[in-house]
Design an enzyme around this catalytic site. Sequence first.
Site, PDB file in Angstrom:
ATOM      1  N   SER A 145     -69.040 -48.809  53.733  1.00 35.49           N
ATOM      2  CA  SER A 145     -68.129 -49.041  52.576  1.00 35.49           C
ATOM      3  C   SER A 145     -68.821 -50.223  51.685  1.00 35.49           C
ATOM      4  CB  SER A 145     -66.874 -49.580  52.860  1.00 35.49           C
ATOM      5  OG  SER A 145     -66.036 -49.622  51.643  1.00 35.49           O
ATOM      6  N   ASN A 146     -68.380 -50.808  50.627  1.00 39.07           N
ATOM      7  CA  ASN A 146     -69.003 -51.622  49.844  1.00 39.07           C
ATOM      8  C   ASN A 146     -68.014 -52.916  49.824  1.00 39.07           C
ATOM      9  OD1 ASN A 146     -67.486 -50.959  47.125  1.00 39.07           O
ATOM     10  ND2 ASN A 146     -68.644 -49.129  47.520  1.00 39.07           N
ATOM     11  N   ARG A 147     -68.260 -53.758  48.776  1.00 35.38           N
ATOM     12  CA  ARG A 147     -67.443 -55.080  48.560  1.00 35.38           C
ATOM     13  C   ARG A 147     -66.755 -54.838  47.463  1.00 35.38           C
ATOM     14  NH1 ARG A 147     -69.929 -58.646  52.020  1.00 35.38           N
ATOM     15  NH2 ARG A 147     -72.116 -58.463  52.353  1.00 35.38           N
TER      16      ARG A 147
END
Length: 432
Positions: free
Chosen positions: A234-236
């Site tokens: 995923s990402n932030r």
Amino acid sequence: MTSTPPGPRAPSQPPLRLVRPASGREDQRAPQHVLLVVTGSVAAYKAAPLARALAKAGAEVRVVLTRSAVEFVGPATFSGLSGRPVESDMFGSHAGGELHVALAAWADAILVAPATADFLARLATGRADDLAAATLLCATCPVLVAPAMHPTMWSHPATQRSVATLQSDGRCRFVGPVDGEVASGDSGVGRMAEPEQILAELLPLVTPQDLAGLHVVVSAGPTVEDLDPVRFVSNRSSGKMGFALAERAARRGARVTLIAGPVDLPTPPSVLRVDVRSALSMQSALHEALGPELRSADVLIMAAAVGDYRADAEHPTKLKSHAPVLKLALHKNPDILADIGRARTGRRPLLIGFAVETDSDARVIELARAKLVAKRCDAIVANHARDSLGQDDNRVTVITNETTEPLPRADKGWVADRILSFVAARLGDKGK
Ligand code: C5P
């Protein structure tokens, strides 16, 4: 968005003029003036978070306390929260003497919270025997009233007569009271509506409805690509920017569909939220919202950080961790925005993309400009990862074919409003 107070003899509410004629301040999105009138109920303590939330939402707040409200809450609390002196006295701090006239003229909206049975009776009979009542008698702006009292007081025919009179006069609108426990420990309809509900009713009254009649679709947050039942890529992205856009668009009168990746944020008032997980599920939810041939939406704002890659196949069981090196094959996800840009035939939906980068400021703009062309958007909002990811504020540059507009670092709600002003102007210029 409107709520009718429950209880006997509560006729349907007459339409209320929501926004004052343009004064020029609206166009510049200057702070709106909200006069908070607090009357003498135990619920007066709940007016303090209301004053704070209003100021946080960008309103300029002034507070009038009735004499009995002062018995429940201290003026110092409200002067601290509003940054202005609190008024209680007809002949208070205003040098000119006619303080009620000055306050009524100043206000873009008046919120009476809490409103006691006595105050409703005084309003309904047109009394002007203290500053609060006289100001309301003088006011021509929208007035929102949040009653709070013991359930037997609320259901009393005398109170219901006051409510019916005020409703048929058409000069104020009610929020609550709601069913629940009141100060005495008894339960029933009489509890003041919660501050969030009151705010959700009030803010549109002081916000120009320049997106009314439009369907705005916003994507927000990260996507999550599962690798196996316990791991994912995923990402932030926190989703805060997209949620702020959805919230402000709804406040400005748009019908909003928010397609949200997995984030822990409350759904903004009046927004239809669709939760998704992967890029592919975001793509299908977006197409559902945009409708056949993209005809169901006027605007698409792609604030989501859509994952660029997904695992070739999700493992049904946990990947074993014996190997010193694990090689994962990742497949490119569809570029949802670019596909929509290619599929669009006319000017609708207006397409706004985001570009988050980690390079120098000049390079961020250059890369975003390339995305504007590649994805066939009307605008790209460029930001640096360091300025945006997970933060409450953001520093962005809005890039179109013709313009590059850097905005100052500001709260994401403010940034959202500026982006939406661009949307409103674009749709206004080219015909709604
Ligand atoms: O190419 P990049 O990911 O930086 O582009 C960012 C913009 O494109 C954002 O508006 C994002 O929501 C959108 N996007 C997309 N589908 C992807 C990747 C990004 O719609 N697979």
